[in-house]
Design an enzyme around this catalytic site. Structure first.
Site, PDB file in Angstrom:
ATOM      1  CG  HIS A 158      29.852  64.468  43.687  1.00 31.83           C
ATOM      2  ND1 HIS A 158      30.972  64.272  44.471  1.00 31.83           N
ATOM      3  CD2 HIS A 158      30.272  65.156  42.593  1.00 31.83           C
ATOM      4  CE1 HIS A 158      32.038  64.802  43.877  1.00 31.83           C
ATOM      5  NE2 HIS A 158      31.646  65.344  42.741  1.00 31.83           N
TER       6      HIS A 158
HETATM    7  S1  FES Z   1      29.240  62.587  47.120  1.00 31.09           S
HETATM    8 FE1  FES Z   1      31.031  62.861  45.944  1.00 31.09          FE
HETATM    9  S2  FES Z   1      32.536  63.193  47.478  1.00 31.09           S
HETATM   10 FE2  FES Z   1      30.737  62.850  48.605  1.00 31.09          FE
END
Ligand code: FES
Length: 199
Positions: A158
């Site tokens: 993410h």
């Molecule tokens: S940014 Fe979501 S698991 Fe690392």
């Protein structure tokens, strides 16, 4: 206690990333657990792991397994250490004040989050949903990263970013810095991961 030296013959297991960009873009999609060959030595769950870092050069990183988790050992260059002091404004918790008992042992509550300024020891699991971030040690513009990237770690799941001390950047999904596990030096070049002087 298990013991593992960093040597070229074992780099498939403990040297997942050695030098900048060695992982490339393919491995990031693989959950970290499958990046590790089964280790007889690590089968003793919870055992501390002894690591000889005498062959680790400045700018190189090795990964060892401890309690089923990847633990990164990064030998930072003097420039990389110096750059840590300039990042505070971009970080969510530059002084490692959040969850100190869980994330940052007292001996690592400093800018470098380490016992020796040049050697980072951190659990390579993102504090968002548990992906294993990718080492992006090299400074400079590159895909998915800011133009003034000083080197660090990027979580492809993410988009969270961490600096070379495992400190998380602000306003990204991951809430906390990476965990610095209990560890201590048995000698100048021998680390024990999983125990410290309190243990
Ligand atoms: S940014 Fe979501 S698991 Fe690392």
């Amino acid at each position: 206690m298990s013991q593992d030296a960093i040597d070229p013959g074992r780099r498939t297991w403990i040297g997942i990333t050695c030098g900048a960009g060695a992982l490339g873009g393919v491995a990031v999609a693989v959950p970290f657990v499958s990046s590790f060959a089964p280790s007889e030595r690590a089968k003793a769950a919870g055992a501390a792991v002894e690591v000889d870092i005498s062959t680790l050069k400045a700018g190189e990183m090795a990964t060892v397994e401890w309690r089923g988790k990847p633990v990164w050992i990064l030998k930072r260059t003097p420039d990389q250490v110096e750059a840590l002091a300039k990042l505070d404004a971009k970080l969510a918790d530059p002084d490692s004040k959040r969850k100190p008992d869980e994330l940052t042992p007292a001996y690592a509550r400093n800018k470098a989050r380490s016992i020796k300024p040049e050697v980072l020891v951190a659990v390579g699991i993102c504090s968002h949903l548990g992906c294993s971030p990718t080492a992006k040690l090299q400074a400079g513009a590159q895909p998915s990263l800011p133009e003034d990237w000083p080197g660090g770690f990027f979580c492809p799941c993410h988009g969270s970013m961490f600096d070379l001390a495992g400190r998380v950047y602000k306003n990204l999904p991951a809430p906390d810095n990476l965990e610095v596990p209990p560890h201590m030096y048995l000698s100048e070049t021998k680390l024990l991961i999983g125990e410290d002087k309190k243990a």
